[in-house]
Write a protein that holds these residues in place. Structure first.
Motif, PDB file in Angstrom:
ATOM      1  N   SER B  37       0.848  -1.200   0.000  1.00 50.26           N
ATOM      2  CA  SER B  37       0.000   0.000   0.000  1.00 50.26           C
ATOM      3  C   SER B  37       0.879   1.244   0.000  1.00 50.26           C
ATOM      4  O   SER B  37       1.993   1.239   0.534  1.00 50.26           O
ATOM      5  CB  SER B  37      -0.901   0.009   1.229  1.00 50.26           C
ATOM      6  OG  SER B  37      -0.176   0.468   2.355  1.00 50.26           O
ATOM      7  N   ASP B  38       0.372   2.277  -0.619  1.00 50.47           N
ATOM      8  CA  ASP B  38       1.152   3.504  -0.725  1.00 50.47           C
ATOM      9  C   ASP B  38       1.560   4.034   0.638  1.00 50.47           C
ATOM     10  O   ASP B  38       2.675   4.499   0.834  1.00 50.47           O
ATOM     11  CB  ASP B  38       0.343   4.571  -1.471  1.00 50.47           C
ATOM     12  CG  ASP B  38       0.290   4.250  -2.961  1.00 50.47           C
ATOM     13  OD1 ASP B  38       1.068   3.369  -3.385  1.00 50.47           O
ATOM     14  OD2 ASP B  38      -0.515   4.861  -3.680  1.00 50.47           O
ATOM     15  N   ALA B  39       0.630   3.970   1.548  1.00 46.46           N
ATOM     16  CA  ALA B  39       0.911   4.494   2.874  1.00 46.46           C
ATOM     17  C   ALA B  39       2.086   3.754   3.500  1.00 46.46           C
ATOM     18  O   ALA B  39       3.021   4.363   4.023  1.00 46.46           O
ATOM     19  CB  ALA B  39      -0.333   4.341   3.757  1.00 46.46           C
ATOM     20  N   THR B  40       2.043   2.440   3.416  1.00 48.58           N
ATOM     21  CA  THR B  40       3.120   1.650   3.997  1.00 48.58           C
ATOM     22  C   THR B  40       4.444   1.965   3.331  1.00 48.58           C
ATOM     23  O   THR B  40       5.460   2.171   3.979  1.00 48.58           O
ATOM     24  CB  THR B  40       2.828   0.151   3.829  1.00 48.58           C
ATOM     25  OG1 THR B  40       1.513  -0.112   4.309  1.00 48.58           O
ATOM     26  CG2 THR B  40       3.834  -0.678   4.579  1.00 48.58           C
ATOM     27  N   ARG B  41       4.390   2.002   2.020  1.00 51.17           N
ATOM     28  CA  ARG B  41       5.622   2.273   1.302  1.00 51.17           C
ATOM     29  C   ARG B  41       6.238   3.598   1.763  1.00 51.17           C
ATOM     30  O   ARG B  41       7.426   3.690   2.045  1.00 51.17           O
ATOM     31  CB  ARG B  41       5.357   2.340  -0.201  1.00 51.17           C
ATOM     32  CG  ARG B  41       6.648   2.514  -1.003  1.00 51.17           C
ATOM     33  CD  ARG B  41       6.423   3.046  -2.404  1.00 51.17           C
ATOM     34  NE  ARG B  41       5.172   2.576  -2.979  1.00 51.17           N
ATOM     35  CZ  ARG B  41       4.961   1.351  -3.423  1.00 51.17           C
ATOM     36  NH1 ARG B  41       5.938   0.471  -3.375  1.00 51.17           N
ATOM     37  NH2 ARG B  41       3.789   1.023  -3.909  1.00 51.17           N
ATOM     38  N   ALA B  42       5.384   4.582   1.859  1.00 54.56           N
ATOM     39  CA  ALA B  42       5.865   5.900   2.268  1.00 54.56           C
ATOM     40  C   ALA B  42       6.518   5.817   3.649  1.00 54.56           C
ATOM     41  O   ALA B  42       7.600   6.366   3.872  1.00 54.56           O
ATOM     42  CB  ALA B  42       4.716   6.892   2.279  1.00 54.56           C
TER      43      ALA B  42
END
Lengths: 353, 353
Positions: B37-42
DNA sequence: TTGTAAGCGTTATCAC
DNA sequence: GTGATAACGCTTACAA
């Protein structure tokens, strides 16, 4: 699936089991770091032979040790191009020797932001890196390497910061050659330069032109120290054919120079060919100086008047530098000097036409 | 000493902890093998930045994956010498490309039993190896590599066994050039060969001489297919200066040949220079053929009559071959052919003296 | 001289 | 989309 997997390569544990010793003992037999009884060694070796074990897996060993035994050599250009340059070839030679003490090998790397292909400074298992001809472009790669905390040294280039560099007295050396020509009475001199920037345009360029290649800039400055107003003509690379093409231009006009200061031996060789073409005698009608001091295959009977640079030494120094940094020594830059060598391509300026 | 060791480089576990995710998730962020997920990646990326983590340690990754992303290139000779040869340089170029698909880099290795310095075929973390110019001497190295079970291919050489090789139609190609000369009426021909063995003696050699270098032997056979009795003179290497020296000898006698078949372009270039020295015109007084089809820097305006070999293609093929072997394909040899190129260095045989 | 134990830093697998 | 677990194969204190 049990551990009795047939198709798996034998590991040191297998060998140890077969020999009836512990894994550490078997390991030591291969590394030699600790004395082992002859009987044990023999058993281990026999077991290894029986199992087809050829020695520790370098990948595992390097993880454990924290060293891969590989030094990356980074070029800016196409690898093929790099090896076309005799000076680089010599440097590679020295470098090979320099890192040999480390027990390391050289991994060819190209500084190429675009291509996501091949290993890069960031992904290759290297213990140290040597950058050759570090241009502004290379800065980015440099940052990533430093972030990884691996030792770096730069040969012939502006690395910036506190990166150790292996330098050459380009300016002083070129000045020496220029003084030599001046002493021979030459007043009408043209400077044939290496490429001035990444675009490598050919032709004359003014004093205001931006020269981004360090080597070109420094050698040019050295020549201009003696001949401030001398015209400069850029070649597109260090090749005989480039020198030939440039020579044709430079020797064509009515106002022909009596001497040409070439920034490389290959360029100088090309200029000599151009002179021959026009029926000019070297050095009687035209003096030519080179730079590098390499052996130009096929140039005999000419022996270039040139600046001999210790190319192999530079490479070796770079290798030793990274080696000592790996031992924990602090980075140290080194500076090499060229030796002026008078050949038979420079002589007294001809009487004014 | 606790795990809160300040001076230790951050690992992916540290990053994961900092980001509040598991190590495997953090790993995936860097490898991109699984959607995140984008959030996790960030969060992971931010944690990495904060910790100065620059990506997975290649050593650990290669142990885990069982691949190092490195292909060893093995030369017989001094590395510097190897790169003096334009053909090898071209091959390296192609090889670089060929292994690029693998995402691999090239590790320079030298086949040197004596020196225990530097990494060897046995100790280097390589996924595959390419041997260049495999001579009998190299056999041993070969055995060790095969024992390690890593894919090998040999370029231009007799590897023996079922080792895949990248070959060239040396004999057929050279025969083609010889036929060309015969068609032009040449009867008095001399063959100027590459070194015949590791000792590289210069001079004429008889039909009984043992020629251990494959390339030399095959090209010689091709020339002899057309000119069975032609004398053969060995050069000590593929250099213009070697060709020049040989040319001086071959063109000196009273019984001068009308054509010289050189086994390399550089040798041919040297012969041309020797001819020029003696006031002979090429091709009017002497025809010269080369081999390789490289660009000989500084040879203009001559365009050699030669056999153009696909050197870069050979390198690329070798790279692709090891790549596909790593994918599990079975080894396959390849054979390349040369293209005959008529230049302006061969012409009708002069009328008999 | 030999064995024990503890990782080196990552990623594939599989379950959730 | 994420996490727990278990290797990958070896080396080196340290203990015996």
């Amino acid at each position: 699936m049990k551990r009795t997997d047939e198709r798996r390569r034998a590991t040191i544990a297998d060998v140890a089991r077969e020999a009836g010793v512990s894994a550490s003992t078997a390991s030591v037999v291969f590394s030699g770091k600790t004395p082992v009884s002859d009987a044990t060694r023999a058993r281990v070796l026999a077991a290894a032979a029986a199992l087809g074990y050829t020695g520790p897996d370098p990948r595992a060993a390097s993880l454990r040790r924290g060293r891969s035994g590989i030094v990356g050599v980074v070029f800016e250009e196409h690898l093929g191009t790099a090896f076309l340059d005799p000076v680089k070839t010599l440097m590679m030679d020295g470098l090979t020797e320099g890192v040999a003490g480390l027990g390391a090998g050289l991994l060819l790397l190209r500084d190429d932001e675009s291509a996501e292909t091949g290993p890069s400074l960031t992904t290759a298992p290297i213990d140290a890196a040597v950058l050759i001809g570090c241009s502004p472009l290379m800065r980015r790669s440099l940052d990533t390497v430093r972030a990884r905390g691996i030792p770096v040294v730069v040969i012939e280039g502006d690395a910036g910061g506190d990166i150790p560099r292996i330098g050459l007295d380009n300016r002083e050396a070129q000045r020496h050659a220029a003084r030599h020509l001046r002493a021979l009475g030459h007043e009408h001199v043209v400077i044939l330069t290496l490429p001035v920037n990444a675009d490598r345009p050919r032709g004359f360029f003014g004093a205001d032109a931006e020269v981004t290649v360090d080597v070109t800039r420094d050698r040019l400055a050295g020549a201009r120290d003696v001949y401030p107003g001398a015209p400069a003509y850029a070649a597109a690379g260090s090749f005989i054919d480039e020198g030939l093409a440039a020579g044709r231009v430079l020797l064509a006009g009515p106002d022909r120079p009596t001497a040409i200061i070439a920034q490389s031996d290959l360029l100088a060789a090309g200029v000599i060919r151009a002179a021959e073409e026009q029926g000019l005698r070297v050095p009687d009608d035209l003096s030519v100086t080179g730079f590098d001091g390499i052996v130009v295959d096929g140039l005999a009977p000419y022996a270039l008047t040139t600046l001999v640079q210790p190319a192999a030494d530079k490479g070796r120094a770079a290798g030793l530098a990274v080696a000592s940094m790996l031992e924990g020594a602090s980075p140290v830059s080194m500076h090499f000097t060229c030796a002026f060598r008078e050949g038979n391509t420079s002589g007294r300026a001809p009487a004014a036409q």
